[in-house]
Enzyme design. Structure first.
Site, short mmCIF file in Angstrom:
data_model
loop_
_atom_site.label_atom_id
_atom_site.label_comp_id
_atom_site.label_asym_id
_atom_site.label_seq_id
_atom_site.Cartn_x
_atom_site.Cartn_y
_atom_site.Cartn_z
N GLU A 39 17.78 -46.25 -0.08
CA GLU A 39 16.95 -45.40 0.76
C GLU A 39 15.56 -45.26 0.14
OE1 GLU A 39 16.89 -43.75 3.85
OE2 GLU A 39 14.88 -43.40 3.06
N GLY A 83 15.97 -39.75 9.49
CA GLY A 83 15.25 -38.86 10.41
C GLY A 83 15.90 -37.50 10.56
N ALA A 90 14.69 -32.53 15.26
CA ALA A 90 14.82 -31.19 15.86
C ALA A 90 16.27 -30.89 16.24
CB ALA A 90 13.92 -31.09 17.08
N VAL A 124 16.02 -59.77 1.17
CA VAL A 124 17.47 -60.01 1.35
C VAL A 124 17.61 -61.52 1.54
CG1 VAL A 124 19.51 -59.61 2.79
CG2 VAL A 124 17.80 -57.79 2.51
N HIS A 163 10.82 -41.12 19.38
CA HIS A 163 12.07 -41.77 19.78
C HIS A 163 11.88 -43.27 19.98
CE1 HIS A 163 13.27 -37.61 21.55
NE2 HIS A 163 13.43 -37.66 20.25
N GLY A 173 18.61 -47.41 15.48
CA GLY A 173 18.01 -47.33 16.80
C GLY A 173 17.45 -48.65 17.31
C1 LIG Z 1 9.71 -34.89 14.30
C2 LIG Z 1 10.90 -35.59 14.89
C3 LIG Z 1 11.82 -34.88 15.65
C4 LIG Z 1 12.92 -35.54 16.21
N1 LIG Z 1 13.86 -34.80 16.90
C5 LIG Z 1 14.95 -35.42 17.41
C6 LIG Z 1 15.94 -34.68 18.08
O1 LIG Z 1 15.86 -33.47 18.23
N2 LIG Z 1 17.02 -35.36 18.57
C7 LIG Z 1 17.15 -36.71 18.43
O2 LIG Z 1 18.14 -37.25 18.91
N3 LIG Z 1 16.23 -37.43 17.78
C8 LIG Z 1 15.13 -36.82 17.26
N4 LIG Z 1 14.20 -37.55 16.57
C9 LIG Z 1 14.41 -39.00 16.45
C10 LIG Z 1 15.42 -39.31 15.35
O3 LIG Z 1 14.99 -38.80 14.12
C11 LIG Z 1 15.59 -40.84 15.28
O4 LIG Z 1 15.88 -41.34 16.55
C12 LIG Z 1 16.73 -41.20 14.33
O5 LIG Z 1 16.52 -40.66 13.06
C13 LIG Z 1 16.84 -42.72 14.22
O6 LIG Z 1 17.99 -43.01 13.47
P1 LIG Z 1 18.13 -44.41 12.71
O7 LIG Z 1 19.50 -44.47 12.16
O8 LIG Z 1 17.70 -45.48 13.64
O9 LIG Z 1 17.05 -44.39 11.54
P2 LIG Z 1 16.43 -43.24 10.66
O10 LIG Z 1 17.18 -41.97 10.83
O11 LIG Z 1 14.97 -43.21 10.94
O12 LIG Z 1 16.70 -43.75 9.19
C14 LIG Z 1 16.14 -44.92 8.67
C15 LIG Z 1 15.96 -44.77 7.19
O13 LIG Z 1 15.70 -46.04 6.64
C16 LIG Z 1 14.78 -45.90 5.58
N5 LIG Z 1 14.12 -47.19 5.35
C17 LIG Z 1 13.26 -47.83 6.17
N6 LIG Z 1 12.88 -49.00 5.63
C18 LIG Z 1 13.52 -49.10 4.45
C19 LIG Z 1 13.54 -50.09 3.41
N7 LIG Z 1 12.82 -51.22 3.48
N8 LIG Z 1 14.29 -49.85 2.31
C20 LIG Z 1 15.04 -48.72 2.20
N9 LIG Z 1 15.05 -47.76 3.15
C21 LIG Z 1 14.31 -47.95 4.26
C22 LIG Z 1 13.84 -44.82 6.06
O14 LIG Z 1 13.20 -44.19 4.96
C23 LIG Z 1 14.78 -43.89 6.81
O15 LIG Z 1 15.21 -42.82 5.99
C24 LIG Z 1 13.10 -36.92 16.00
C25 LIG Z 1 12.17 -37.64 15.22
C26 LIG Z 1 11.08 -36.99 14.67
C27 LIG Z 1 10.11 -37.77 13.84
#
Ligand SMILES: Cc1cc2nc3c(=O)[nH]c(=O)nc-3n(C[C@H](O)[C@H](O)[C@H](O)COP(=O)(O)OP(=O)(O)OC[C@H]3O[C@@H](n4cnc5c(N)ncnc54)[C@H](O)[C@@H]3O)c2cc1C
Ligand code: SF4
Length: 568
Positions: free
Chosen positions: A48, A99, A104, A246, A486, A519
């Site tokens: 991470e 995220g 939220a 990778v 999103h 996502g």
């Molecule tokens: C302010 C805000 C409010 C939101 N509110 C909501 C809500 O209320 N409800 C909702 O459903 N969604 C909400 N979202 C959207 C939600 O956060 C995302 O849709 C969700 O987190 C995406 O999940 P994910 O598993 O795709 O990736 P993420 O949760 O974004 O996780 C990806 C992780 O990978 C890590 N990463 C990236 N590249 C690398 C790399 N090269 N090496 C190591 N680590 C890496 C990042 O640091 C991150 O921690 C919100 C987003 C924001 C910004």
């Protein structure tokens, strides 16, 4: 809170692989993956890029920029990031827990019709399969109907009634530990979710601070459920560790001999502490933007050349628009409640949620300006300047009060508008004309609409009822660029590499034992906040992985690797 691990996993010496699985990213997709794989008996590492957060080191307000914003090159090591593209500004999280630290916590199921659109349609019986995974995801994330309606939610309700859609008003479903009926807020209880296996929790006090990270232990962030349990069962999380490469091992270009994963310390300036790990299988869970960007880099430098050329296609913004209403001198504290407490539907396609930042978090005020309609481009900017000029002359004090930052969060209700209407852009890996020395991620395609006229009308109605002023987001007016929290797609699920990057079991076309769970695989605009769907999809993907003792490490997709060159 870091769980106590039962037998910490360290890279193995003398064994052919350091880990069975390396998961890149610890957000929704990554945390589900880590837990389910450890439960199946695999040795798992999670890399991470972001930091680990606790109630003690989270910022009090958004003025604490170095703890809120992620831009390590500028010594900003927070958990919230904004990336600026020609077509869209993307807001996303970066932390242990992805995220979930900044989100939220609204967790909604999309309408069933989303499974009929996009390249995933027909690849599985989604409508029959997904409900069980949504149920599991909801249980794990502690989804409950929001019990705390703040003044902003009540305002949204009144405005909805005034335009005849009061019956669509609903309390959001949230991943927050709320006080049992009749009990006071702010009480600490032993783990209420996992039969005592999880951490103790404190009930929500409705401070509205969810997007600044919950300092009260009430928000069900991933480090309190999926990731917590994964670590407890032996997964190793490497914080502040960015994956930069990778590569398939031992000359087996399809990855059938495993992979070598290279990392650097993401928060270091000079000594970046490069490391290499080996694994049999790899899961990309770095988010829509993160996985797309990393795969572009790896494909372009020859580490993973077989990735489909559909990479970067069909990036979706959930057809989103942010507007707001500011009520200078409001008697009600609009920052109270949970970050997204309620929502309404103003028509069949348009969904609006009431959003807030906690009192004192006024830094976002720099992004808001008076509501401006009209067609995008210079005419809209001219209209904005005209409105501004007119307002300043007619109501100078009121205009000053709208623009001065202090009290912004207390006086402001943000309206998050989403439409389940299909619109998408593409991301490409190109050398920009102004900096031809290296390639970057750039956006391409038709402009995504920056404002939704019916939502603007609603904001004006709400503002007039509250005695306030409707607001637009400044980048939307000046640059015709919408903002989205999103971002979805980029590595979508499809039937073949001609149409997408992974198959319906999230296996990457062209490689063995390589998966994407985040996502980026989502192949349609959901029209609701996406995290519950990302979690449910990851649960489904993991259900196809056999237990460690039965894995023959041959998950070949059997699909042709005829990539279509489109974007290079
Ligand atoms: C302010 C805000 C409010 C939101 N509110 C909501 C809500 O209320 N409800 C909702 O459903 N969604 C909400 N979202 C959207 C939600 O956060 C995302 O849709 C969700 O987190 C995406 O999940 P994910 O598993 O795709 O990736 P993420 O949760 O974004 O996780 C990806 C992780 O990978 C890590 N990463 C990236 N590249 C690398 C790399 N090269 N090496 C190591 N680590 C890496 C990042 O640091 C991150 O921690 C919100 C987003 C924001 C910004
Ligand atoms: S409203 Fe406050 S206490 Fe409740 S979850 Fe959000 S940040 Fe935590």
């Amino acid at each position: 809170m870091t769980p106590k691990t039962e037998g910490p996993v360290v890279p193995r010496s003398g064994e052919p692989y350091d880990f069975d699985f390396i998961v890149i990213g610890s957000g929704f997709g990554g945390s589900v993956t880590a837990l389910r794989l450890t439960e199946k008996g695999y040795k798992v590492a999670v890399m991470e890029m972001g930091r680990r957060w606790t109630p003690e080191n989270l910022p009090r307000t958004s003025w604490s920029l170095h703890r809120w914003f992620w831009r390590p090159g500028l010594a900003l090591r927070g958990f919230f990031n904004m990336r600026f593209f020609r077509h869209v500004t993307i807001l996303h999280g970066c932390a242990v827990g992805g995220g979930s630290i900044t989100y939220a916590c609204t967790l909604l199921r999309p309408p069933e019709k989303v499974w009929d659109n996009g390249f995933w349609a027909g690849l599985a019986d989604w409508k029959a399969e997904m409900p069980q995974h949504y149920d599991t995801a909801s249980r794990m994330l502690g989804v409950t109907e929001n019990k705390i309606l703040g003044p902003g939610d009540l305002l949204l309700k009144r405005a909805a009634e005034a335009i005849g859609v009061g019956d669509t008003f609903y309390r959001t479903h949230v991943g927050i530990f709320q006080a049992p009926q009749g009990e006071p807020a702010g009480q600490t209880y032993p783990d209420p979710y996992f039969g005592g296996e999880g951490p103790e929790r404190t009930t929500c006090n409705g401070c509205g601070g969810c997007m600044m990270g919950c300092r009260n232990g009430a928000k069900n962030t991933l480090d309190k459920n999926y990731l917590y349990l994964a670590e407890k069962r032996g997964a190793t999380v490497y914080p502040e560790t960015k994956v930069v490469d990778v590569r398939p091992r031992d000359g087996k270009s399809d990855g059938s001999a495993g992979y070598e994963v290279a990392t650097v310390k993401s928060t270091a300036f000079l000594f970046r502490h490069p490391r290499r790990f080996t694994c049999r299988a790899v899961v990309f869970s770095a988010s829509s933007l993160g996985t797309t960007e990393l795969l572009f880099r790896l494909k372009s430098r020859g580490s993973l050349p077989r990735i489909s050329d559909r990479l970067g296609k069909h990036i979706r913004t959930n057809s989103e628009s942010l507007i707001g209403v500011r009520v200078p001198g409001s008697n009600d504290d609009l920052s109270k409640g949970v970050a997204i407490g309620s929502g309404i539907y103003i028509d069949e396609h348009t969904h609006i949620e009431a959003v807030r930042y906690p009192a004192g978090s006024d830094a976002m005020s720099a992004w808001t300006t008076i509501l401006t309609g009209g067609r995008p481009g210079p005419a809209r900017i001219a209209l904005w300047l005209k409105n501004l000029w007119y307002q300043s002359l007619r109501h100078p004090i009121r205009t000053f009060r709208i623009f001065q930052p202090f009290g912004w969060a207390r006086e402001c209700l943000i309206l998050l508008c989403m439409q389940a209407i299909d619109a998408h852009i593409d991301m490409c890996w190109e050398r920009p004309w102004f900096w031809p020395f290296r390639k970057f991620l750039v956006s391409r395609g038709d402009k995504v609409p920056t404002y939704i006229p019916q939502a603007n009308e609603f904001a004006e109605k709400l503002a007039s009822m509250a005695g306030g002023t409707a607001m637009s987001m400044l980048p939307e007016v000046l640059f015709n660029v919408p903002g989205t929290a999103h971002c979805l797609g980029g590595c979508v699920i499809a039937d073949s590499p001609k149409n997408g990057v992974v198959d319906s079991r999230h296996r990457v076309f062209g490689y063995r034992n390589m998966y994407i769970c985040d996502g980026s695989v989502v192949a349609a605009n959901l029209g609701v906040n996406p995290s519950l769907t990302i979690t449910a999809l990851a649960e489904r993907a993991m259900s196809f992985i056999p237990p460690a003792s039965e894995n023959s490490w041959d998950d070949s997709v059997g699909a042709a690797h005829a990539a279509v060159r489109t974007c290079q």
